[in-house]
Design a protein around this motif. Structure first.
Motif, short mmCIF file in Angstrom:
data_model
loop_
_atom_site.label_atom_id
_atom_site.label_comp_id
_atom_site.label_asym_id
_atom_site.label_seq_id
_atom_site.Cartn_x
_atom_site.Cartn_y
_atom_site.Cartn_z
N UNK A 1 0.85 -1.19 0.00
CA UNK A 1 0.00 0.00 0.00
C UNK A 1 0.88 1.24 0.00
N UNK A 2 0.62 2.14 -0.93
CA UNK A 2 1.40 3.39 -1.01
C UNK A 2 0.45 4.57 -1.11
N UNK A 3 0.85 5.66 -0.51
CA UNK A 3 0.09 6.90 -0.62
C UNK A 3 -1.32 6.80 -0.06
N UNK A 4 -1.48 6.04 1.00
CA UNK A 4 -2.81 5.87 1.58
C UNK A 4 -3.31 7.21 2.13
N UNK A 5 -4.49 7.59 1.72
CA UNK A 5 -5.08 8.84 2.18
C UNK A 5 -6.49 8.53 2.68
N UNK A 6 -6.77 9.02 3.87
CA UNK A 6 -8.10 8.85 4.46
C UNK A 6 -8.59 10.25 4.81
N UNK A 7 -9.79 10.56 4.41
CA UNK A 7 -10.30 11.91 4.69
C UNK A 7 -10.64 12.05 6.17
N UNK A 8 -10.55 13.27 6.66
CA UNK A 8 -10.89 13.52 8.06
C UNK A 8 -12.36 13.26 8.32
N UNK A 9 -13.23 13.49 7.32
CA UNK A 9 -14.65 13.21 7.49
C UNK A 9 -14.88 11.73 7.76
N UNK A 10 -14.16 10.88 7.02
CA UNK A 10 -14.29 9.44 7.22
C UNK A 10 -13.82 9.05 8.61
N UNK A 11 -12.74 9.67 9.08
CA UNK A 11 -12.23 9.38 10.42
C UNK A 11 -13.25 9.79 11.48
N UNK A 12 -13.87 10.94 11.29
CA UNK A 12 -14.89 11.39 12.26
C UNK A 12 -16.08 10.46 12.26
#
Length: 111
Positions: free
Chosen positions: A95-106
């Motif tokens: 896995x490279x460059x994994x990005x998770x939005x803050x909205x998803x985290x909330x």
């Protein structure tokens, strides 16, 4: 047979061998640059591995220095693993460059 180092003796051995972390990191500059590893993060991971390495060392199986270098090199390779870098325990190794939005985290935290 495992070693029977006391807490103070283990700490003394770890302190005497901290320079080996710098040696491993310097010898693997290209790997660190290619994997975008932060020096301080890698140093911390290798320091933890050094402590565990000294604790688990079996004198009957070889030399301590050789054991330390092999364990530190192995840990450095693990540092570049995406599961270690991003904290995703179920993530694939590549896995490279994994990005998770803050909205998803909330949303996950609220659930």
């Amino acid at each position: 047979m495992k070693n029977n180092y006391s807490f103070d003796e283990r700490n003394r051995i770890v302190e005497e061998n901290l320079y080996r972390i710098d040696v491993v990191l310097r010898c693997n500059r290209a790997l660190m640059k290619a994997a975008h590893l932060d020096y301080d993060d890698a140093y911390q991971q290798l320091a933890i591995r050094l402590i565990r390495c000294v604790e688990g060392f079996d004198p009957e199986k070889g030399e301590l220095a050789q054991h330390i270098y092999s364990q530190l090199h192995h840990e450095l390779l693990n540092c570049k693993d995406s599961r270690s870098r991003y904290g995703f325990t179920g993530a694939p190794r590549d896995l490279r460059g994994a990005v998770v939005s803050l909205d998803d985290c909330r949303d996950l935290a609220a659930a």
